[in-house]
Every structure is written in structure tokens, then in C-alpha cells.
Design a protein around this motif. Sequence first.
Motif, PDB file in Angstrom:
ATOM      1  N   LYS A   1      -5.094  11.475   4.229  1.00 47.14           N
ATOM      2  CA  LYS A   1      -4.387  12.730   4.804  1.00 47.14           C
ATOM      3  C   LYS A   1      -3.196  12.924   3.816  1.00 47.14           C
ATOM      4  O   LYS A   1      -2.815  14.183   3.408  1.00 47.14           O
ATOM      5  CB  LYS A   1      -4.012  12.656   5.893  1.00 47.14           C
ATOM      6  CG  LYS A   1      -4.996  12.937   7.107  1.00 47.14           C
ATOM      7  CD  LYS A   1      -4.741  13.967   8.130  1.00 47.14           C
ATOM      8  CE  LYS A   1      -5.982  14.496   8.846  1.00 47.14           C
ATOM      9  NZ  LYS A   1      -6.662  13.503   9.745  1.00 47.14           N
ATOM     10  N   GLU A   2      -2.427  11.822   3.351  1.00 49.49           N
ATOM     11  CA  GLU A   2      -1.312  11.827   2.598  1.00 49.49           C
ATOM     12  C   GLU A   2      -1.627  12.404   1.267  1.00 49.49           C
ATOM     13  O   GLU A   2      -0.566  12.923   0.613  1.00 49.49           O
ATOM     14  CB  GLU A   2      -0.495  10.473   2.671  1.00 49.49           C
ATOM     15  CG  GLU A   2       0.874  10.680   3.021  1.00 49.49           C
ATOM     16  CD  GLU A   2       1.523   9.420   2.877  1.00 49.49           C
ATOM     17  OE1 GLU A   2       2.477   9.045   2.202  1.00 49.49           O
ATOM     18  OE2 GLU A   2       1.060   8.271   3.597  1.00 49.49           O
ATOM     19  N   VAL A   3      -2.497  12.232   0.655  1.00 50.95           N
ATOM     20  CA  VAL A   3      -2.881  12.430  -0.797  1.00 50.95           C
ATOM     21  C   VAL A   3      -3.905  13.300  -0.862  1.00 50.95           C
ATOM     22  O   VAL A   3      -4.224  13.855  -2.194  1.00 50.95           O
ATOM     23  CB  VAL A   3      -3.195  11.155  -1.556  1.00 50.95           C
ATOM     24  CG1 VAL A   3      -1.961  10.093  -1.738  1.00 50.95           C
ATOM     25  CG2 VAL A   3      -4.217  10.418  -0.761  1.00 50.95           C
TER      26      VAL A   3
ATOM     27  N   PRO B   1       0.883  -1.226   0.080  1.00 55.41           N
ATOM     28  CA  PRO B   1       0.104   0.013  -0.009  1.00 55.41           C
ATOM     29  C   PRO B   1       0.882   1.414  -0.131  1.00 55.41           C
ATOM     30  O   PRO B   1       0.251   2.129  -0.594  1.00 55.41           O
ATOM     31  CB  PRO B   1      -1.013  -0.067   1.307  1.00 55.41           C
ATOM     32  CG  PRO B   1      -0.496  -1.107   1.952  1.00 55.41           C
ATOM     33  CD  PRO B   1       0.638  -2.121   1.185  1.00 55.41           C
ATOM     34  N   ASN B   2       1.905   1.292   0.638  1.00 56.99           N
ATOM     35  CA  ASN B   2       2.867   2.429   0.644  1.00 56.99           C
ATOM     36  C   ASN B   2       3.337   2.754  -0.516  1.00 56.99           C
ATOM     37  O   ASN B   2       3.496   3.720  -1.144  1.00 56.99           O
ATOM     38  CB  ASN B   2       4.022   2.314   1.817  1.00 56.99           C
ATOM     39  CG  ASN B   2       3.462   2.190   3.118  1.00 56.99           C
ATOM     40  OD1 ASN B   2       2.632   2.981   3.541  1.00 56.99           O
ATOM     41  ND2 ASN B   2       3.844   1.106   3.745  1.00 56.99           N
TER      42      ASN B   2
ATOM     43  N   ASN C   1      -6.230   5.364   6.211  1.00 58.48           N
ATOM     44  CA  ASN C   1      -5.144   6.077   7.116  1.00 58.48           C
ATOM     45  C   ASN C   1      -4.048   6.450   6.193  1.00 58.48           C
ATOM     46  O   ASN C   1      -3.096   7.482   6.508  1.00 58.48           O
ATOM     47  CB  ASN C   1      -4.395   5.356   8.035  1.00 58.48           C
ATOM     48  CG  ASN C   1      -3.809   4.192   7.577  1.00 58.48           C
ATOM     49  OD1 ASN C   1      -3.650   3.965   6.306  1.00 58.48           O
ATOM     50  ND2 ASN C   1      -3.198   3.312   8.497  1.00 58.48           N
ATOM     51  N   GLN C   2      -4.498   6.699   4.702  1.00 58.86           N
ATOM     52  CA  GLN C   2      -3.429   7.189   3.793  1.00 58.86           C
ATOM     53  C   GLN C   2      -4.000   8.438   3.064  1.00 58.86           C
ATOM     54  O   GLN C   2      -3.568   9.278   2.531  1.00 58.86           O
ATOM     55  CB  GLN C   2      -2.845   6.120   2.781  1.00 58.86           C
ATOM     56  CG  GLN C   2      -2.085   5.137   3.212  1.00 58.86           C
ATOM     57  CD  GLN C   2      -1.705   3.981   2.013  1.00 58.86           C
ATOM     58  OE1 GLN C   2      -2.847   3.813   1.300  1.00 58.86           O
ATOM     59  NE2 GLN C   2      -0.599   3.732   2.105  1.00 58.86           N
TER      60      GLN C   2
ATOM     61  N   LYS D   1       1.650   9.418  -6.034  1.00 57.85           N
ATOM     62  CA  LYS D   1       2.142  10.685  -5.993  1.00 57.85           C
ATOM     63  C   LYS D   1       3.075  11.133  -6.789  1.00 57.85           C
ATOM     64  O   LYS D   1       3.361  12.239  -7.417  1.00 57.85           O
ATOM     65  CB  LYS D   1       3.017  10.672  -4.564  1.00 57.85           C
ATOM     66  CG  LYS D   1       2.108  10.946  -3.308  1.00 57.85           C
ATOM     67  CD  LYS D   1       3.209  10.994  -2.085  1.00 57.85           C
ATOM     68  CE  LYS D   1       2.451  11.347  -0.978  1.00 57.85           C
ATOM     69  NZ  LYS D   1       3.687  10.870   0.177  1.00 57.85           N
TER      70      LYS D   1
ATOM     71  N   ARG E   1       1.908   1.823  -3.542  1.00 57.29           N
ATOM     72  CA  ARG E   1       1.039   2.481  -4.149  1.00 57.29           C
ATOM     73  C   ARG E   1       0.666   4.002  -4.071  1.00 57.29           C
ATOM     74  O   ARG E   1       0.408   4.429  -5.070  1.00 57.29           O
ATOM     75  CB  ARG E   1      -0.542   1.585  -3.730  1.00 57.29           C
ATOM     76  CG  ARG E   1      -1.370   1.379  -4.921  1.00 57.29           C
ATOM     77  CD  ARG E   1      -2.053   0.125  -4.822  1.00 57.29           C
ATOM     78  NE  ARG E   1      -3.046  -0.037  -3.386  1.00 57.29           N
ATOM     79  CZ  ARG E   1      -3.044  -0.964  -2.550  1.00 57.29           C
ATOM     80  NH1 ARG E   1      -2.200  -1.921  -2.981  1.00 57.29           N
ATOM     81  NH2 ARG E   1      -3.641  -0.871  -1.431  1.00 57.29           N
ATOM     82  N   VAL E   2       0.779   4.462  -3.011  1.00 60.45           N
ATOM     83  CA  VAL E   2       0.563   5.563  -2.766  1.00 60.45           C
ATOM     84  C   VAL E   2       1.735   6.484  -3.197  1.00 60.45           C
ATOM     85  O   VAL E   2       1.531   7.481  -3.746  1.00 60.45           O
ATOM     86  CB  VAL E   2       0.703   5.957  -1.185  1.00 60.45           C
ATOM     87  CG1 VAL E   2       0.657   7.624  -0.898  1.00 60.45           C
ATOM     88  CG2 VAL E   2      -0.792   5.804  -0.635  1.00 60.45           C
ATOM     89  N   ASN E   3       2.918   5.960  -3.205  1.00 57.44           N
ATOM     90  CA  ASN E   3       4.183   6.568  -3.781  1.00 57.44           C
ATOM     91  C   ASN E   3       3.942   6.866  -5.426  1.00 57.44           C
ATOM     92  O   ASN E   3       4.454   7.707  -5.908  1.00 57.44           O
ATOM     93  CB  ASN E   3       5.543   5.792  -3.324  1.00 57.44           C
ATOM     94  CG  ASN E   3       6.108   6.045  -2.244  1.00 57.44           C
ATOM     95  OD1 ASN E   3       5.533   7.105  -1.427  1.00 57.44           O
ATOM     96  ND2 ASN E   3       6.937   5.395  -1.698  1.00 57.44           N
TER      97      ASN E   3
ATOM     98  N   ILE F   1      -6.499   3.330  -2.182  1.00 60.54           N
ATOM     99  CA  ILE F   1      -5.683   3.430  -1.078  1.00 60.54           C
ATOM    100  C   ILE F   1      -6.338   2.967   0.599  1.00 60.54           C
ATOM    101  O   ILE F   1      -7.495   2.838   0.458  1.00 60.54           O
ATOM    102  CB  ILE F   1      -4.953   4.800  -0.672  1.00 60.54           C
ATOM    103  CG1 ILE F   1      -6.241   5.707  -0.677  1.00 60.54           C
ATOM    104  CG2 ILE F   1      -4.200   5.072  -2.042  1.00 60.54           C
ATOM    105  CD1 ILE F   1      -5.501   7.188  -0.328  1.00 60.54           C
TER     106      ILE F   1
END
Lengths: 317, 546
Positions: B275-277, B252-253, B272-273, B260, B255-257, B269
Motif C-alpha cells: 500500500k505504501e508504494v 525492510p523499512n 504489508n508494504q 521512495k 528498503r522501502v525508504n 518488499i
Amino acid sequence: MGRYILRRLVQMIPLLLGISIIIFLVIQAAPGGPETVFLGQGRFVDPEIMEKYRQRLGLDQPIYVQYLRWIGAALRGDFGYSYTAARPVSQMILERLPATLELMAVGFVLAAIIALPLGIYSAIRQYSIFDYLGTSFSFLGIAMPVFWFGLILQLIFAVRLGWLPTSGRITVGNTGFGDQVAHLILPAVVLSLRYIAGWSRYMRASFLGVINTDYVRTARSKGLSEQRVALVHALKNAAIPVVSIMALDLAGLFSGAVITETIFAWPGIGRLFIQAMFDRDYPLLMGILMLGSLMVVFFNLIADIIYGILDPRITYD
Amino acid sequence: MIRMKSVQFTLLIALLMLISACAAPATPGDAAESGQTASTESGEKVLRIAYGAEIDTLNALTSQNLTDIEILMVEGLIMSNDQNTYIPILAKEIPTLENGGVVMNDDGSVTMTWNLHEGVKWHDGEEFTSEDVCFTWDFIVSEAGSAVYNQTEYLNIESCEAPDPYTVVFTWKAPYAPYASLFDTILPKHVLEGQDVLTYDAYNRSPLGTGPFKFVEWKTGEYVQVEKNEDYWRGDPYPNIDGIIVQFIPDPNTRVNALKAGEYDFGQILPNQVKEVEDLAGYKVELVNTNAWVHFDLNIASERGAMLFSDQAVRQALFHAIDREAIARDLMEGTVEVADTGITPNSPYHNSDVMKYDFNPEMARQMLEEAGWTDSDGDGILDKDGESFSFTIINRNSRPERVAIAQVIQANLKDIGVEVTFENLENASWIEKWLSKDWEAVVSGWIIPADPSLTSLYACDASNNFTGFCSDELDAAMEASDMVLEFSDRKPLVDEVQAILAEEAWSLPLHYLVNPFVLREDFQNFKGSGTNLGSYWNSYEWDFGQ
């Protein structure tokens, strides 16, 4: 030597049989079976369906019957069908092998190119700044969690700088060699780190052990250049333990790297293995673990053979 | 020493590079423009999806994963949409008593007639007919069909007949309310007849459907690629986009990277991810409410559980002591909605008028006192007849978010003098323990289809009732609600089921789960659905760019 190798090869047969029994038992001893995968998905199932499912897979049979069926088929080259994908295990492994070999080989070569000079130079300049830096780097490399390092590299080189892709093996539709290399860099660097850290320490220690021996001192007193002393006289002897350790690590080439492959979405055997584990996919697990075992046994033999070549004092009979 | 210096110099450069990289300002916009996103510039609209772990097979019937990728290519008689409703796809309409498609026979059996769309073509040009539907049913109820997770539901059908190419007639042994949830996938008879469907790779790895997209390639461990079906039966302009690439990214990390870095247009996602995106330039975040809810279950099948929880007032008291708002707000970062019943508010069957357990520790303490639980020995823990009020929650390590919820519950209950201890287990061991019914309490989760039947979870003899609770009144209501075929008749019964469940207080609903999706800003017609069939149900409408 030839007879020795032949004998070792014959010995591998009972050894692998024993390994297969142990693995088979250990896999099945883990709590929960493939039918719990249904439950793991969070949707509800009928116990009747679960029972039929077990019957279809032959899991309702006593364990020795299951093993005999498996080994009987395996000896004829049939490693069965994966429970989840319903495909031949051998085919699934072969599909993944190229990606794993590619990543592992590049990581391996990269590590060798960096680790060996690093170790030698640290030994020659023992207690210099370079040596201290090298030592710190090694411990950092051993201590740093792979997944963390991988994610940090992604953040720097893909998210911030945009130089490299975060993950995957290719960009779909791009068949260029450059694209493949770009995808390979981050996982290979992450993978090589633990080898660099380990091997450079072995190289340094081994080189230090050799560099103060009588024959090296003799070589020096003959007036040979320091470079020649180090690279010709000392290196060959210092390399013996390092080379055998590297040969053993080579076995890992075929089983892949679970964490690195997962972080970088690399389509290798390590990822297949971890998924098979979660799914309790027994035939697939057996296939992957037996390939891994075969490689460990095989490269042990290779290591022993290299040992004999590098050190004439070691003979086999 | 010259070589030494050069080595130091290289190291210094490397170090500087690393520092400058860390210090460089985040420029997601640049990355998004670096040409790695959808190739709109070549005129083709190809959507790139950052997907989770790789799926097992592309046969939607035998897959043990979510079948959203299959739904891009393969259609069925029905599909569930974002309103938690079943809509007809290959059928002209869903048969009901009202439209005459469903007929109740005197012997208790039910005859159901489905009229199919005419002129629908499989991707190879063959026509889709009623023969395909009956072939699909034949496979599901065959021995190999045990690989289909809800095979038993199909076993309620006695026969399937195809009087003409566009008519299918099912005979049901008895009325079955969730009938419209079946046949979300139809297999092509002309491809699979005579094959072992379970192992036939030519279908399972490259499915043939009638859907908006055609299969192109499945690169093992990497991606599944599909392209526009030019002959799609809905006609122009559908589907709007030219192709989709579904890339498997298990971590999952990562995936977010990857999102981004602008490598994908679309991705799911974790809550809890979010906020990051949230502020990621060029993207928007959509939270899709799902039919999954997290709940705190008590169990009277175990000896200690029976001793503590047999009194309904005690159960209700415990539920009043748990601060669900705080869990939703602080733990889940405000991304979820507190639940009072298992059926979500966006289902037409949701009952908002059930007993609600507001956070009220004072009242909880009082209710326990009335039930005879007092702290007579002054050790801070309530007791009754020499037994202290303490029990164990079983946690599974693979679900850290649920362990965190259990910790909140533990703290809440401590405030009213109830002691909670934990037993932490590995995933498969946890399941085994849970199935054994030998536990006292658990934080767990269920997901249900768009159909609201809760019978398989809470009926006295339900295969998924692991808590030992049983109510004749509830059983009667659930049985009745599973037998009526009209919404207007069924709704009051399902309402009653929910009301009884809330009052009985066996299981406290905590909140509904949310699936956050990250989409490129100009993405249109994403209608996320929280059912077990996923959010790709209207991919023919998806669009982006100009």
C-alpha cells in the motif's frame, strides 16, 4: 604506575579465559543449532544431511572437546572458520572493522562536541529555559527507540528533502569524499543521540557537584571571571567521572552498533554479529564477542589510568 | 546572556527546519530525478537492486540463502521459470523417454543422456564441457557435499560419464521423477579441481560462470556488482543491460525508504508494504505468486492431539469453521490468493478439483455434534466424555503475521465452541518444539521447488512429517508419482496425491505467499518466479530505458 599497568595486563589473561568459557557455554546453551538455519529457511531437509553437517562442523563432539579445540586454535591466533560463509573469522571481522570504527568514531566525536558543552551550560544556568530544554532533550534521547528515530530521519532527509542518501556507505561508482560524508551523517547522528543524552546528564550532575565547593568559591572570591572559574577550576574536577564513563563507552567502538548499522545498511561488525546470532554461527560469534570482551577489559584499564592522571589523589601500587 | 540567546536561536532554527521538513509535500518524482538512479545518462544501463540481508557465499551449491544473485552469473543444466516449469539452459533439451534421452534398463536402473550446448565459454574464456558437469556431481556426492542441502537427491545417481565434451550420461539407481530439478548450478572444473571447494574464496566470493553477467566486486556488507558478459552464448543483444548492483539492505523499512527516495530501480518488499508504494511515481509494483503456502496443521503425534483430532470428520469440521477468505482479505490486505492445495495454480501439476473447505460455521457445529461433541455442561465449550474441546497452537515470535493468523483461527473456532490457547516461543525454541512433535496445532509454511513432489512432507516416514499422520493410500500414490518420468503419466498421480491430502484434512492450506517487487516503470521482461530459485532466472532479457 608502570608496575600497576603490567599487573593489570597480566590479570587480563585469566579473566579473558574465564570470559571465553562462559561465552562458549552460553552460546551453545541457546536452543537450536546451526543446522536449524536450514529449517529456518523454510525448505525441507533430510535428517541424514543435518547429521552429516553437524559432524563436519564437529558439533557432534562433547562440549568440552569443542571448547578445547577452539581455545587451542585461538591461542595460536586461529579463530576458525565461519559456518555459513566458510571463511576465516578473523578475516571477516577485520573486513568490517574499518566501517565500524569510522561510524563509531564520528558518532563519538559528534556526541562529545555536543554533550559536554550542553552539560556544562545546563549546570551553569541551572533551572533556566536552556537547562529545561537540555533535560527534556536528554530524556527524549534516552527514551526514543533508535530504529524509529533512524527511519524518521530517512523519511525527512532522504525521501522528502532528497538531501542525503537513506543508507549504505557509498554510492557505487562514486569515490568522492562528499559522497562518503553524506552517507555518514544520518547514522552518526542517530548513534550519537544516546551518548549525547547520557553524557550531558553526567556532565551536568558532575559539574553541579563541583561548582559549589570551597575551592571554586575561593576562585570566585579571588575575582576570577566566571568563565575562567568554570572552564579551568571546575571543569577539570567535574570531568573525572565523565571521562571514565566515556572511556568505557569507547570499548563499544569495536563491537559496533547493532540497530543503527542494520537500519542504515552500514557494513559494520554490529550487523555481522546479529546475522551470526540468527545463523547460530558459533565461531563467528566467539570471535566477535571475544573482541568485544577484550576491548571492555582494555578500556577499563584505560579509564583507571586516566582517573589517576586527572586526580592526583588517586595512586596505584 | 548574549550567548544564551544565540543558543536559543540555533535551537529555534533547528526546530523550524524540522517542521518545514515534515510539512514539505512529498515529491518522489524530484528525488527520482536527482541523479541517484541508474546511470542511463552516461549511456550505461546499470540496474540498482535493493536486496535484503547479505548472503553467506556466492557458491550457489553450498549457500544456505536464496541463490538468485548467483544465477545472474552462474548457470546450470536447467532453471525453473515463471511457469513453474524446468527449462534447459546449458543443455539443448531436457532428456525424456519421448525424446530418447531417458532409457529404462532391465535391471531397474535408468540411463539419462544430456546433450550440451557447444561453444559455451566460462567467463575466463575456457570452454564449458561435460567434464564440468561430472566434476560438479563428484563434488556434491563427496563428503564435503553435505553442505549441499539436497545432497540426498544426487546420491540417487550412480555414475556420471563424459563420453565427449558435449554429452553427459548419468546412470540412476532407479527412476526418479524430479530428475529435471537437479544441476541448477555447474562448477568450473578448471578452477576448482584440487581445491577445497567449501573454503575456496577465489570461487566462493567471486564465482566464475557461463551466465549473462560477470562478477566484478563483492564489497562485504555493502553490495555485489556484476557487469555484462560480452561473450554470452545466447549472442546479441543479450544481456540487454550493462550491469547490476545488488545492494544489501537488511531492514525492510529502510528498503522501502530507499526506493521512495529513488535510490534504486528494483527491490523486493513485504506484502504489508505494498500500500505504501502502490502510487509511487516512476515505479510499478508486481506481485509474484510463490510456491510457498501457509497452512494450519493438526498433530496426532501428541497425546492430546490424538484424542481430539483422530476423527477425520472432526478435522474437516474445524477446517469448515475457519474463515480463510477473511484472512486473505483483511489480514493479508487482499494481496494473496486462498489455497486449497499446496501446489500453486501456476504449476502445471495444480489440481483445482480437490475438496474445498468453505467457511460454514453452522455446518461445522453440526458435524462436531454428529461426532459426539456437545456443550453438555453449558460452559460455552464443547465436550465429550468429560473432556472439553480445547487445544494449544504453538506460535513463533519471529513470525508476527502467522501469530495474527492464529488469532483469527482462535476467534473462528471460539464461535463453534472450540477453545484455542497459545504458546508463544522464540524462533529456535519453536523449531525445537516443532521437531519434538509434542504439540497440538500450528500455523506454518512450506516452499517447494517447481517439481511437485510432496513426499518429503507427508509420507508416513517423511523427514518433515511432524504431525503423526500417515496414510497407506497416500504413500502409494506419492511413491508412484515419484517414479514415473513422463508428465502425462505423472499428472494424474500428483492430482490424486492432492485430492487425498485435502480429504484427509491433516493440514488446511490457507493461502499462497506473495513476493511483491517494486520496479521502475519502464522495466521490461521482469518474469517473477515463485520457486526456490528466485526471480532472476531471465536476467539476460531484462531491460529498461529506451
